[in-house]
Motif scaffolding. Structure first.
Motif, PDB file in Angstrom:
ATOM      1  N   TYR A 162       6.589  21.051  42.147  1.00  0.00           N
ATOM      2  CA  TYR A 162       5.749  20.040  42.677  1.00  0.00           C
ATOM      3  C   TYR A 162       6.066  18.652  41.987  1.00  0.00           C
ATOM      4  O   TYR A 162       6.414  18.504  41.065  1.00  0.00           O
ATOM      5  CB  TYR A 162       4.123  20.282  42.107  1.00  0.00           C
ATOM      6  CG  TYR A 162       3.149  19.132  42.000  1.00  0.00           C
ATOM      7  CD1 TYR A 162       2.562  19.223  43.346  1.00  0.00           C
ATOM      8  CD2 TYR A 162       2.748  18.282  41.304  1.00  0.00           C
ATOM      9  CE1 TYR A 162       1.639  17.859  43.516  1.00  0.00           C
ATOM     10  CE2 TYR A 162       2.050  17.208  41.287  1.00  0.00           C
ATOM     11  CZ  TYR A 162       1.238  17.129  42.461  1.00  0.00           C
ATOM     12  OH  TYR A 162       0.491  16.015  42.895  1.00  0.00           O
ATOM     13  N   ASP A 163       6.224  17.790  42.889  1.00  0.00           N
ATOM     14  CA  ASP A 163       6.396  16.266  42.490  1.00  0.00           C
ATOM     15  C   ASP A 163       5.313  15.361  43.188  1.00  0.00           C
ATOM     16  O   ASP A 163       5.355  15.248  44.462  1.00  0.00           O
ATOM     17  CB  ASP A 163       7.790  15.962  43.258  1.00  0.00           C
ATOM     18  CG  ASP A 163       8.306  14.412  42.657  1.00  0.00           C
ATOM     19  OD1 ASP A 163       7.552  13.726  42.171  1.00  0.00           O
ATOM     20  OD2 ASP A 163       9.603  14.246  43.004  1.00  0.00           O
ATOM     21  N   PRO A 164       4.626  14.920  42.317  1.00  0.00           N
ATOM     22  CA  PRO A 164       3.677  13.957  42.880  1.00  0.00           C
ATOM     23  C   PRO A 164       4.120  12.735  43.582  1.00  0.00           C
ATOM     24  O   PRO A 164       3.217  12.110  44.295  1.00  0.00           O
ATOM     25  CB  PRO A 164       2.672  13.613  41.591  1.00  0.00           C
ATOM     26  CG  PRO A 164       3.900  13.700  40.384  1.00  0.00           C
ATOM     27  CD  PRO A 164       4.549  14.955  41.017  1.00  0.00           C
ATOM     28  N   ASN A 165       5.210  12.454  43.481  1.00  0.00           N
ATOM     29  CA  ASN A 165       5.836  11.183  44.036  1.00  0.00           C
ATOM     30  C   ASN A 165       6.353  11.560  45.446  1.00  0.00           C
ATOM     31  O   ASN A 165       6.648  10.634  46.386  1.00  0.00           O
ATOM     32  CB  ASN A 165       7.003  10.753  43.360  1.00  0.00           C
ATOM     33  CG  ASN A 165       6.673  10.116  41.893  1.00  0.00           C
ATOM     34  OD1 ASN A 165       5.454   9.600  41.725  1.00  0.00           O
ATOM     35  ND2 ASN A 165       7.480  10.499  40.996  1.00  0.00           N
ATOM     36  N   GLU A 166       6.479  12.915  45.919  1.00  0.00           N
ATOM     37  CA  GLU A 166       6.978  13.322  47.202  1.00  0.00           C
ATOM     38  C   GLU A 166       5.657  12.851  48.239  1.00  0.00           C
ATOM     39  O   GLU A 166       4.519  12.868  48.009  1.00  0.00           O
ATOM     40  CB  GLU A 166       7.246  14.637  47.370  1.00  0.00           C
ATOM     41  CG  GLU A 166       8.454  14.887  46.580  1.00  0.00           C
ATOM     42  CD  GLU A 166       9.623  14.635  47.228  1.00  0.00           C
ATOM     43  OE1 GLU A 166       9.715  13.906  48.201  1.00  0.00           O
ATOM     44  OE2 GLU A 166      10.830  15.030  46.649  1.00  0.00           O
ATOM     45  N   ASP A 167       5.976  12.372  49.487  1.00  0.00           N
ATOM     46  CA  ASP A 167       5.050  12.099  50.521  1.00  0.00           C
ATOM     47  C   ASP A 167       4.529  13.776  50.845  1.00  0.00           C
ATOM     48  O   ASP A 167       5.081  14.884  50.758  1.00  0.00           O
ATOM     49  CB  ASP A 167       5.628  11.415  51.735  1.00  0.00           C
ATOM     50  CG  ASP A 167       6.844  12.182  52.190  1.00  0.00           C
ATOM     51  OD1 ASP A 167       6.630  13.439  52.684  1.00  0.00           O
ATOM     52  OD2 ASP A 167       7.757  11.476  52.679  1.00  0.00           O
ATOM     53  N   GLU A 170       6.613  16.156  53.004  1.00  0.00           N
ATOM     54  CA  GLU A 170       7.721  17.117  52.112  1.00  0.00           C
ATOM     55  C   GLU A 170       6.991  18.206  51.324  1.00  0.00           C
ATOM     56  O   GLU A 170       7.554  19.310  51.119  1.00  0.00           O
ATOM     57  CB  GLU A 170       8.286  15.967  51.242  1.00  0.00           C
ATOM     58  CG  GLU A 170       9.465  16.929  50.309  1.00  0.00           C
ATOM     59  CD  GLU A 170      10.680  17.553  50.966  1.00  0.00           C
ATOM     60  OE1 GLU A 170      11.078  18.455  50.068  1.00  0.00           O
ATOM     61  OE2 GLU A 170      10.768  17.201  52.101  1.00  0.00           O
ATOM     62  N   ARG A 171       5.668  17.911  50.591  1.00  0.00           N
ATOM     63  CA  ARG A 171       5.057  18.769  50.022  1.00  0.00           C
ATOM     64  C   ARG A 171       4.688  19.986  51.191  1.00  0.00           C
ATOM     65  O   ARG A 171       4.675  21.174  50.427  1.00  0.00           O
ATOM     66  CB  ARG A 171       3.792  18.281  49.511  1.00  0.00           C
ATOM     67  CG  ARG A 171       4.115  17.210  48.593  1.00  0.00           C
ATOM     68  CD  ARG A 171       2.635  16.725  47.907  1.00  0.00           C
ATOM     69  NE  ARG A 171       2.629  15.894  47.278  1.00  0.00           N
ATOM     70  CZ  ARG A 171       1.540  14.713  46.810  1.00  0.00           C
ATOM     71  NH1 ARG A 171       0.415  15.291  47.152  1.00  0.00           N
ATOM     72  NH2 ARG A 171       1.637  13.519  46.554  1.00  0.00           N
ATOM     73  N   GLU A 323      -5.381  15.786  50.332  1.00  0.00           N
ATOM     74  CA  GLU A 323      -4.896  14.778  49.425  1.00  0.00           C
ATOM     75  C   GLU A 323      -5.911  14.612  48.481  1.00  0.00           C
ATOM     76  O   GLU A 323      -5.750  14.080  47.122  1.00  0.00           O
ATOM     77  CB  GLU A 323      -4.393  13.355  50.368  1.00  0.00           C
ATOM     78  CG  GLU A 323      -3.077  13.729  51.129  1.00  0.00           C
ATOM     79  CD  GLU A 323      -3.062  12.501  52.027  1.00  0.00           C
ATOM     80  OE1 GLU A 323      -3.817  11.541  52.260  1.00  0.00           O
ATOM     81  OE2 GLU A 323      -1.813  12.478  52.658  1.00  0.00           O
ATOM     82  N   SER A 327      -5.460  14.784  44.368  1.00  0.00           N
ATOM     83  CA  SER A 327      -5.826  13.625  43.529  1.00  0.00           C
ATOM     84  C   SER A 327      -6.743  13.895  42.442  1.00  0.00           C
ATOM     85  O   SER A 327      -6.755  13.577  41.205  1.00  0.00           O
ATOM     86  CB  SER A 327      -6.261  12.306  44.231  1.00  0.00           C
ATOM     87  OG  SER A 327      -6.593  11.349  43.689  1.00  0.00           O
TER      88      SER A 327
END
Length: 354
Positions: A162-167, A170-171, A323, A327
């Motif tokens: 998990y990368d919160p910076n990915e769009d 991509e997730r 999303e 969040s």
């Protein structure tokens, strides 16, 4: 969720839509039953008997495996056991991949036969011949689920970080994933088996090509099953001219299918066994929230966001609510990260907005 594609909308008359949708959903169910169970167990075998991070009860999948093997029949079950006994990573991958495919082949046969009988019983209402009608709808259904094969291949090899910076794209689709060489080594494919290189990664472009090969194979194998069934049906029709009926005889047939994974049998006995799982991740996510978040107010806030996502019926609103849930859960990402791939796949399977 099977969704109403253009092919379904243009070829299925309204009076048959409920029955056709029932058969389409049965393919969703089989994809989940065989796909999710084999993914969990294959990952466990490939990673030194370590389950996925979000899997709390691997025993559930271990207990389901004999039922899946029973369903595909003794020949396929024996092939699975023989392949798995080789114990190399490529053999483990192939054993579970082939079992997944055998489950799908079994179900597409039932679906084609159901559509075929439906077409013959309602010949005046379908736009063309019953055999071609059943064949087209079966092939469309196969294509509709083709995207699940690359997801399965990735899922048995790795867990998506998990990368919160990915769009959001991509997730959901994990396009940066790099494939291990075990996928193309013998007996999975034709490259020489080199134990020291099984987890060596290839580049992204090659990874996409390998994934596409598995997708193409899925389509080819299942469509060949449909082609053979259609050919057999055409041969039987040609060899059996319709019997004459009295003009006054009016025959009406209604086919009522009930329950998950209902069967349609033709002059045969159904000895298969149902293994039904809930084809969405929401139940497990709720359990994780209940067990992992002590603060009642915070837990209720996340459950409300999750409930809003679950009632989404089309992809645009589903993506937005996905999303919003991510969040809202930002402070609990360690807890929900294991469920994000399945949740993303669920959103992707929602019908596209009109």
């Amino acid at each position: 969720m099977s969704g109403q594609t253009d092919v379904v909308k243009t070829t299925v008359p309204s009076e048959l839509s409920a029955a056709v949708e029932h058969l389409r959903k049965s393919f969703d169910t089989i994809h989940f039953q065989f796909g999710w169970t084999t993914e969990q167990l294959c990952f466990w075998q490939l990673h030194g008997q370590t389950p996925k991070a979000g899997t709390r009860n691997l025993q559930e999948y271990a207990e389901a495996l004999p039922h899946l093997k029973q369903r595909v029949g003794p020949a396929a079950s024996q092939r699975f056991d023989k392949m798995l006994s080789r114990r190399t990573p490529p053999a483990i991958f192939k054993a579970f991949y082939d079992l997944y495919m055998d489950g799908l082949k079994f179900q597409i046969q039932l679906i084609f036969k159901g559509l075929l009988q439906m077409g013959f019983a309602n010949g005046k209402n379908v736009s063309f011949g019953p055999i071609d009608w059943a064949k087209q709808l079966s092939e469309e259904l196969i294509d509709h689920h083709r995207h699940k094969i690359p997801m399965w291949v990735k899922g048995v090899c790795d867990e998506q970080p998990y990368d919160p910076n990915e769009d959001i794209e991509e997730r959901i689709f994990w396009r940066k994933w790099q494939a291990p060489h075990l996928l193309v080594m013998e007996p999975s494919r034709y490259a020489v088996y080199e134990p020291e290189r099984v987890w060596e990664r290839t580049d992204q472009e090659t990874s996409l090509r390998w994934l596409d090969v598995f997708s193409q194979e899925y389509s080819l194998v299942l469509k060949l099953e449909v082609e053979n069934l259609a050919g057999t049906a055409a041969l039987q029709q040609a060899m059996s001219p319709p019997a004459e009926k009295p003009k006054e005889a009016q025959v009406s047939q209604t086919f009522n299918l009930h329950g998950p994974n209902s069967r349609i049998n033709f002059s045969s006995t159904d000895n298969s066994t149902n293994v039904v799982h809930q084809a969405s991740p929401f139940g497990e996510i709720r359990s994780a929230l209940e067990q992992g978040i002590a603060d009642a107010t915070e837990r209720t806030r996340l459950q409300t966001a999750l409930n809003g996502l679950e009632v989404s019926t089309e992809r645009e609103s589903g993506t937005k609510r996905y999303e919003e849930f991510i969040s809202a859960a930002a402070n609990h990402m360690t807890l929900i990260a294991p469920f994000l791939p399945a949740l993303g796949h669920w959103v992707h399977n929602l019908a596209a907005s009109l």
